[in-house]
Design a protein around this motif. Structure first.
Motif, PDB file in Angstrom:
ATOM      1  N   THR A  26       3.870 -11.710   3.382  1.00  0.00           N
ATOM      2  CA  THR A  26       4.455 -10.670   4.230  1.00  0.00           C
ATOM      3  C   THR A  26       4.766  -9.447   3.372  1.00  0.00           C
ATOM      4  O   THR A  26       4.692  -9.491   2.141  1.00  0.00           O
ATOM      5  CB  THR A  26       5.770 -11.135   4.901  1.00  0.00           C
ATOM      6  OG1 THR A  26       6.825 -11.157   3.924  1.00  0.00           O
ATOM      7  CG2 THR A  26       5.627 -12.520   5.500  1.00  0.00           C
ATOM      8  N   VAL A  27       5.113  -8.356   4.042  1.00  0.00           N
ATOM      9  CA  VAL A  27       5.527  -7.150   3.327  1.00  0.00           C
ATOM     10  C   VAL A  27       7.046  -7.023   3.306  1.00  0.00           C
ATOM     11  O   VAL A  27       7.571  -5.990   2.903  1.00  0.00           O
ATOM     12  CB  VAL A  27       4.928  -5.891   3.984  1.00  0.00           C
ATOM     13  CG1 VAL A  27       3.426  -5.903   3.895  1.00  0.00           C
ATOM     14  CG2 VAL A  27       5.397  -5.739   5.429  1.00  0.00           C
ATOM     15  N   VAL A  85       1.371  -5.274  10.982  1.00  0.00           N
ATOM     16  CA  VAL A  85       2.227  -4.424  10.148  1.00  0.00           C
ATOM     17  C   VAL A  85       2.899  -5.250   9.051  1.00  0.00           C
ATOM     18  O   VAL A  85       2.961  -4.831   7.881  1.00  0.00           O
ATOM     19  CB  VAL A  85       3.292  -3.718  11.014  1.00  0.00           C
ATOM     20  CG1 VAL A  85       4.319  -3.015  10.138  1.00  0.00           C
ATOM     21  CG2 VAL A  85       2.622  -2.727  11.965  1.00  0.00           C
ATOM     22  N   LEU A  86       3.389  -6.424   9.407  1.00  0.00           N
ATOM     23  CA  LEU A  86       4.131  -7.246   8.445  1.00  0.00           C
ATOM     24  C   LEU A  86       3.235  -7.868   7.378  1.00  0.00           C
ATOM     25  O   LEU A  86       3.732  -8.462   6.413  1.00  0.00           O
ATOM     26  CB  LEU A  86       4.898  -8.348   9.178  1.00  0.00           C
ATOM     27  CG  LEU A  86       6.068  -7.872  10.036  1.00  0.00           C
ATOM     28  CD1 LEU A  86       6.761  -9.054  10.715  1.00  0.00           C
ATOM     29  CD2 LEU A  86       7.078  -7.095   9.186  1.00  0.00           C
ATOM     30  N   THR A  87       1.923  -7.766   7.538  1.00  0.00           N
ATOM     31  CA  THR A  87       0.992  -8.275   6.525  1.00  0.00           C
ATOM     32  C   THR A  87       0.105  -7.165   5.967  1.00  0.00           C
ATOM     33  O   THR A  87      -0.863  -7.444   5.273  1.00  0.00           O
ATOM     34  CB  THR A  87       0.088  -9.378   7.102  1.00  0.00           C
ATOM     35  OG1 THR A  87      -0.659  -8.839   8.203  1.00  0.00           O
ATOM     36  CG2 THR A  87       0.908 -10.559   7.571  1.00  0.00           C
ATOM     37  N   ARG A  88       0.438  -5.903   6.279  1.00  0.00           N
ATOM     38  CA  ARG A  88      -0.401  -4.751   5.896  1.00  0.00           C
ATOM     39  C   ARG A  88      -1.831  -4.916   6.408  1.00  0.00           C
ATOM     40  O   ARG A  88      -2.774  -4.421   5.795  1.00  0.00           O
ATOM     41  CB  ARG A  88      -0.414  -4.551   4.381  1.00  0.00           C
ATOM     42  CG  ARG A  88       0.896  -4.128   3.759  1.00  0.00           C
ATOM     43  CD  ARG A  88       0.695  -3.603   2.339  1.00  0.00           C
ATOM     44  NE  ARG A  88       1.954  -3.314   1.694  1.00  0.00           N
ATOM     45  CZ  ARG A  88       2.602  -4.157   0.896  1.00  0.00           C
ATOM     46  NH1 ARG A  88       2.082  -5.351   0.669  1.00  0.00           N
ATOM     47  NH2 ARG A  88       3.744  -3.827   0.339  1.00  0.00           N
ATOM     48  N   ALA A  89      -1.993  -5.657   7.482  1.00  0.00           N
ATOM     49  CA  ALA A  89      -3.305  -5.917   8.089  1.00  0.00           C
ATOM     50  C   ALA A  89      -4.249  -6.635   7.130  1.00  0.00           C
ATOM     51  O   ALA A  89      -5.465  -6.647   7.348  1.00  0.00           O
ATOM     52  CB  ALA A  89      -3.946  -4.619   8.588  1.00  0.00           C
ATOM     53  N   LEU A  90      -3.709  -7.272   6.101  1.00  0.00           N
ATOM     54  CA  LEU A  90      -4.562  -7.952   5.121  1.00  0.00           C
ATOM     55  C   LEU A  90      -5.261  -9.158   5.737  1.00  0.00           C
ATOM     56  O   LEU A  90      -6.397  -9.476   5.365  1.00  0.00           O
ATOM     57  CB  LEU A  90      -3.734  -8.376   3.904  1.00  0.00           C
ATOM     58  CG  LEU A  90      -3.263  -7.238   2.996  1.00  0.00           C
ATOM     59  CD1 LEU A  90      -2.415  -7.783   1.857  1.00  0.00           C
ATOM     60  CD2 LEU A  90      -4.455  -6.466   2.441  1.00  0.00           C
ATOM     61  N   ASP A  93      -8.093  -7.814   7.726  1.00  0.00           N
ATOM     62  CA  ASP A  93      -9.130  -7.376   6.787  1.00  0.00           C
ATOM     63  C   ASP A  93      -9.892  -8.576   6.229  1.00  0.00           C
ATOM     64  O   ASP A  93     -11.121  -8.532   6.087  1.00  0.00           O
ATOM     65  CB  ASP A  93      -8.487  -6.581   5.645  1.00  0.00           C
ATOM     66  CG  ASP A  93      -9.517  -6.096   4.637  1.00  0.00           C
ATOM     67  OD1 ASP A  93     -10.356  -5.261   4.996  1.00  0.00           O
ATOM     68  OD2 ASP A  93      -9.487  -6.578   3.484  1.00  0.00           O
TER      69      ASP A  93
END
Length: 268
Positions: A26-27, A85-90, A93
Motif C-alpha cells: 500500500t501507499v 490510489v492506495l497501491t499507486r495503480a501498481l 500496471d
C-alpha cells in the motif's frame, strides 16, 4: 530493489511483519524498516490484513457516496478507484504487463523483457479495460441491491486480492528474476502457514458476509475461494511461461482475485 540477503536474520516481530505488508502493498505512510527474508515471511503472512484495510477504505468511499445520494454506478467507480490510489495503480500496471508478456507468445526471457517496458501493449490495454469494467459493473449491481451489499463485496475483494499474494509466496514457488519484489518474497512462506492464513481469510470473509445474513456469509466465503482458485490458475500459467513470480505477477494475481471475487458476489 534487490532481494533480501540470504544470511540468517533475527526473527521478525509482528510490527516488522505489518510494516513489510503495508509498506510494500500500500501507499499508506508505514516505514519499511527491514528488508530481509524473515520480515518478508511475516509481511506476506500479514498481507490479508493489508487487504482488509484497503477493502475497508474502498467500502467506506462507496458507502459515503451512497449516503450522499450518489448513484450505484458512481459509488462503484469510487470503490474501484480507492484501491488503485492506495497501491499507486501498481497492481493494475502489473496486470497489464503480465497480459502483454503472456500474450506475446515469446520465450520467458523475451516475455519478461516486454513486461519491464514502460509502455502498455494491446493485450495489456484490453485486459485492463475489461478488468476495470467488470469490477465497476459488478459493484454497481451490488450497490443497486443494497448499499451494504456493495460494501461487503469491496472488503472481501480486498481480502482475496492480498490472500492470493500470501499463497503465491509459499515454499516451492520460484522467482522469475533474481531481483525485485518477486525475488524478495518467493518461497518465504511455509505451506502450512500459507494454508492457515487462507483459512483465517475465509473465516474473515464469512464474518463480513454475515452482516447480510447466514447465506451471505457462505456466499462471501465461497467467493473468496473462487477468487483464490482463479489466482492459482494464473500463477500456474506464469510459472510455466515465465519461470516464476515477479512484482508484476503479484499485481496481476491481486487484480485477478479481486475481479473474480466481485463477479462471484454478483451470482446468486
Amino acid at each position: 530493489m534487490d532481494a533480501p540477503a540470504p544470511d540468517p536474520a533475527p526473527r521478525a516481530t509482528p510490527a516488522d511483519a505489518l510494516r513489510f505488508a503495508f509498506g510494500t502493498l500500500t501507499v499508506l505512510p508505514v516505514p519499511l524498516t527491514r528488508w530481509d527474508r524473515a520480515a518478508a515471511r511475516g509481511g506476506m503472512l500479514a498481507a490479508p490484513l493489508a487487504g482488509l484495510a484497503v477493502g475497508g477504505c474502498a467500502a467506506a468511499a462507496g458507502l459515503l457516496l451512497t449516503l450522499l445520494g450518489a448513484s450505484p454506478l458512481l459509488a462503484a467507480v469510487a470503490t474501484v478507484a480507492v484501491p488503485a490510489v492506495l497501491t499507486r495503480a501498481l497492481h493494475l500496471d502489473g496486470l497489464a504487463d503480465v497480459a502483454d508478456g503472456l500474450g506475446s507468445g515469446k520465450p520467458a526471457a523475451d516475455a519478461l523483457r516486454i513486461m519491464k517496458q514502460s509502455d502498455i501493449g494491446p493485450f495489456g490495454v484490453v485486459t485492463l479495460v475489461l478488468a476495470l469494467l467488470g469490477q465497476v459493473a459488478a459493484l454497481a449491481g451490488l450497490y443497486a441491491s443494497g448499499t451494504v451489499h456493495g460494501a461487503v463485496a469491496a472488503v472481501v475483494a480486498g481480502l482475496a486480492a492480498r490472500c492470493a499474494l500470501t499463497l503465491a509466496s509459499r515454499r516451492g514457488v520460484p522467482a522469475a528474476r533474481p531481483e525485485g519484489l518477486g525475488a524478495a518474497v518467493a518461497g518465504v512462506v511455509p505451506v502450512p502457514a500459507a494454508l492457515t492464513a487462507t483459512a483465517l481469510s475465509v473465516c474473515a470473509a464469512a464474518a463480513t458476509g454475515a452482516l447480510l445474513g447466514p447465506y451471505a456469509a457462505v456466499h462471501a466465503a465461497g467467493a473468496l475461494l473462487f477468487a483464490l482458485l482463479a489466482a492459482e490458475l494464473l500463477l500456474r500459467r506464469c510459472r510455466t511461461r515465465l519461470g516464476g513470480i515477479t512484482g508484476d505477477v503479484f499485481g496481476a494475481l491481486a487484480e485477478t482475485a479481486s475481479t473474480a471475487t466481485l463477479l462471484a458476489m454478483t451470482l446468486a
